[in-house]
Design a protein around this motif. Structure first.
Motif, PDB file in Angstrom:
ATOM      1  N   ARG A 115       0.751  -0.709   0.355  1.00  0.00           N
ATOM      2  CA  ARG A 115      -0.071   0.056   0.749  1.00  0.00           C
ATOM      3  C   ARG A 115       1.127   0.972  -0.155  1.00  0.00           C
ATOM      4  O   ARG A 115       1.588   1.621   0.206  1.00  0.00           O
ATOM      5  CB  ARG A 115      -0.809   0.413   1.261  1.00  0.00           C
ATOM      6  N   LYS A 174      -3.134  -3.540  -1.097  1.00  0.00           N
ATOM      7  CA  LYS A 174      -3.587  -4.909  -2.584  1.00  0.00           C
ATOM      8  C   LYS A 174      -2.425  -5.713  -3.122  1.00  0.00           C
ATOM      9  O   LYS A 174      -0.998  -5.702  -2.553  1.00  0.00           O
ATOM     10  CB  LYS A 174      -3.213  -3.590  -3.559  1.00  0.00           C
ATOM     11  N   ASP A 214      -8.115  -8.847  -4.395  1.00  0.00           N
ATOM     12  CA  ASP A 214      -7.629  -8.553  -4.133  1.00  0.00           C
ATOM     13  C   ASP A 214      -6.660  -7.074  -2.943  1.00  0.00           C
ATOM     14  O   ASP A 214      -5.661  -6.815  -3.067  1.00  0.00           O
ATOM     15  CB  ASP A 214      -5.812  -8.531  -5.611  1.00  0.00           C
ATOM     16  N   THR A 215      -7.906  -6.610  -1.552  1.00  0.00           N
ATOM     17  CA  THR A 215      -7.782  -5.678  -1.431  1.00  0.00           C
ATOM     18  C   THR A 215      -7.977  -6.299   0.047  1.00  0.00           C
ATOM     19  O   THR A 215      -8.932  -7.239  -0.022  1.00  0.00           O
ATOM     20  CB  THR A 215      -7.935  -4.836  -1.879  1.00  0.00           C
TER      21      THR A 215
END
Length: 218
Positions: A89, A103, A153-154
């Motif tokens: 991040r 992410k 994906d986060t």
């Protein structure tokens, strides 16, 4: 880190005195929490500051921005388990308040998050984690972090499910540290303060025990 950053040369420094000689020429610095506690200096201008392995709080951001004009701060997740970083991040002054999501960027390993919020990591190689503590039959690696998934994906990271304390770069659970302290000194409490979504530990004892505690840490 070579998977994320390019450099003409890399300096690995193991003493503050050496740091004070080298730091001014750096364009990218990797900084951990102990370096901030010990007031390590930064060059007036930096292209990148990277960090990882603990919560980079608003106090950390204030410390680095007070010393240096930094283009980007990259917080890396997962380097202790299976480098290169699994997720990153970017942190700025503007987004320093509140929790920022990570992410997922690693194409070799991919996450699975259970309904209870437990993360495990899988790989295309069936036995990537054979012999590693926390692995299930060498296939999936369970990560004891408190995770909230936003999408594929986060995710938000709230720290470890069990409270850990770093003592000179050694990570202990509260129970482990308490048991060690009991062999040296009595009437020591460990309390936690919640800050920016993470528990920060505090050791509480009578001032008369300070010398014993200092020697214990050393």
């Amino acid at each position: 880190y070579p998977a994320l950053f390019k450099a003409k040369s890399v300096a690995l420094i193991d003493h503050p005195n050496q740091w004070n000689i080298e730091y001014e020429d750096a364009t990218h610095v990797h900084m951990n929490y102990e370096m901030i506690q010990q007031n390590f200096k930064l060059p007036k201008k930096l292209r990148t500051l990277s960090t990882g392995g603990y919560h980079f709080s608003k106090d950390c951001l204030d410390y680095v921005y007070a010393q240096s004009d930094i283009d980007r701060i990259v917080d890396c997740y997962g380097t202790a388990t299976c480098p290169p970083p699994m997720a990153i991040r970017e942190l700025t002054k503007e987004n320093s308040i509140g929790l920022q999501p990570f992410k997922w960027i690693n194409k070799v390993f991919f996450p699975k998050i259970s309904e209870s919020g437990e993360m495990s990591i899988s790989s295309k190689d069936e036995y990537s984690f054979a012999g590693i503590v926390g692995s299930k039959e060498g296939k999936d690696l369970v990560i004891p972090d408190a995770i909230e998934q936003i999408n594929n994906d986060t995710f938000y990271l709230y720290g470890r499910k069990e409270n850990y304390i770093r003592v000179l770069d050694t990570r202990l659970t509260s129970k482990e540290l308490s048991q060690m302290l009991d062999t040296v000194i009595s009437n020591v409490k460990i309390e936690y303060t919640l800050k920016d979504g993470t528990n920060f530990p505090k050791l509480i004892s009578n001032i008369s025990n300070k010398e014993k505690l200092d020697n214990f840490v050393i």
